[in-house]
Design an enzyme around this catalytic site. Structure first.
Site, mmCIF file in Angstrom:
data_model
loop_
_atom_site.group_PDB
_atom_site.id
_atom_site.type_symbol
_atom_site.label_atom_id
_atom_site.label_comp_id
_atom_site.label_asym_id
_atom_site.label_seq_id
_atom_site.Cartn_x
_atom_site.Cartn_y
_atom_site.Cartn_z
ATOM 1 C CG ASP A 165 -1.615 1.266 1.486
ATOM 2 O OD1 ASP A 165 -2.326 1.735 0.573
ATOM 3 O OD2 ASP A 165 -1.485 1.820 2.596
ATOM 4 C CG MET A 166 1.205 3.872 -3.010
ATOM 5 S SD MET A 166 2.957 4.198 -3.291
ATOM 6 C CE MET A 166 2.952 5.954 -3.507
ATOM 7 C CE LYS A 201 -5.253 -0.551 -1.572
ATOM 8 N NZ LYS A 201 -4.294 0.064 -0.624
ATOM 9 C CG ASN A 235 -7.824 1.220 1.290
ATOM 10 O OD1 ASN A 235 -7.301 1.367 2.390
ATOM 11 N ND2 ASN A 235 -7.327 1.778 0.207
#
Length: 271
Positions: free
Chosen positions: A8-9, A195, A221
């Site tokens: 993830d970012m 995701k 998420n």
């Protein structure tokens, strides 16, 4: 042996200054050199991560990125879309009606653009994140019913959004996958989009087994990919929900948690 790491970012790879630390970059490059596939897996659009992909060294042949919370998978050498699971323009119009009823700001994303019905502080933020201006149009009259929409975002301050969510009718939750990607953002996606499914689709495309996958994240998420992974890793700053379903908790995003996890499970550097 782990062959793929989905990262993830925001809140994970990026620190609180929204930067990738030198340590994270160096360790990711070592993992790639060892033959591990590193895939940025984010709620952001492709435009919102291109500069980071370049900075980390993840643009090239046989490199991939998963964007829009799993709705789109790209090759990064030519940014070709290889898999998409969108909603449609008619869904955008339906969600626009909901937006007006409950009172939130709203954006929608196609493969190429961010669409908004007005300019506001969030359109300014989007341009800052992606480096590309937002397209302003009339959702009801300028959008084709069959247009592919990767996702729809609704925004507000956290305490306001908390109350607005309670006003969303139950049938919207049955029709769409609705996730809180950040405290101020609510995302509406295809019911089958998340995701976890994005990582699953890419791993099948690459011939990589579930048990050979590591997923690292911090927010709601990221839940499905943490659960899907052979090894799900939560950041030290992750929500309690993410921590409770992860098999390992690393350091925070401000303490190079991604690098430390890769060193432990990929590079096998002893603590």
């Amino acid at each position: 042996m782990y062959k793929l790491i989905a990262i993830d970012m925001d809140g994970t790879l990026l620190n609180s200054n929204r930067q990738v630390s030198k340590e994270n970059i160096e360790v990711i490059k070592k993992a790639v050199a060892k033959g591990t596939k590193v895939v940025i897996t984010t709620g952001r659009s492709l435009n919102g991560i291109k500069s980071f992909l370049n900075e980390i060294g993840l643009i090239g042949e046989n490199e991939y990125a998963i964007c829009h919370n799993g709705a789109a998978i790209y090759r990064t050498d030519n940014f070709q879309l290889i898999k998409a699971n969108p909603i449609k323009g008619k869904d955008l119009k339906e969600l626009y009606k909901l937006k007006k009823e409950i009172g939130l700001y709203m954006h929608a994303y196609t493969n190429d653009d961010c669409l908004a019905h007005e300019r506001n502080m969030y359109t300014n933020i989007e341009k800052l994140y992606s480096g590309k201006d937002v397209v302003i149009l009339d959702y009801d009259n300028d959008v084709d019913d069959n247009l592919d929409i990767m996702k729809v975002l609704m925004f507000e301050e956290e305490h306001i959004l908390n109350k607005k969510i309670e006003k969303i009718p139950k049938d919207y939750f049955e029709k769409y996958n609705i996730v809180r990607s950040l405290p101020v953002i609510l995302e509406f996606l295809n019911k089958e989009t998340n995701k976890g499914n994005g990582v699953k689709e890419l791993s099948e495309y690459l011939g990589i087994k579930k048990e050979e996958i590591i997923c690292i994240g911090d927010q709601q998420n990221d839940l499905e990919m943490i659960k899907f992974a052979g090894l799900g890793i939560a950041m030290g700053n992750a929500t309690d929900e993410i921590k409770s379903c992860a098999e390992y908790i690393t350091e925070t995003n401000d303490n190079d948690g991604v690098a430390k996890a890769i060193e432990k499970f990929i590079l096998k550097i002893k603590e």
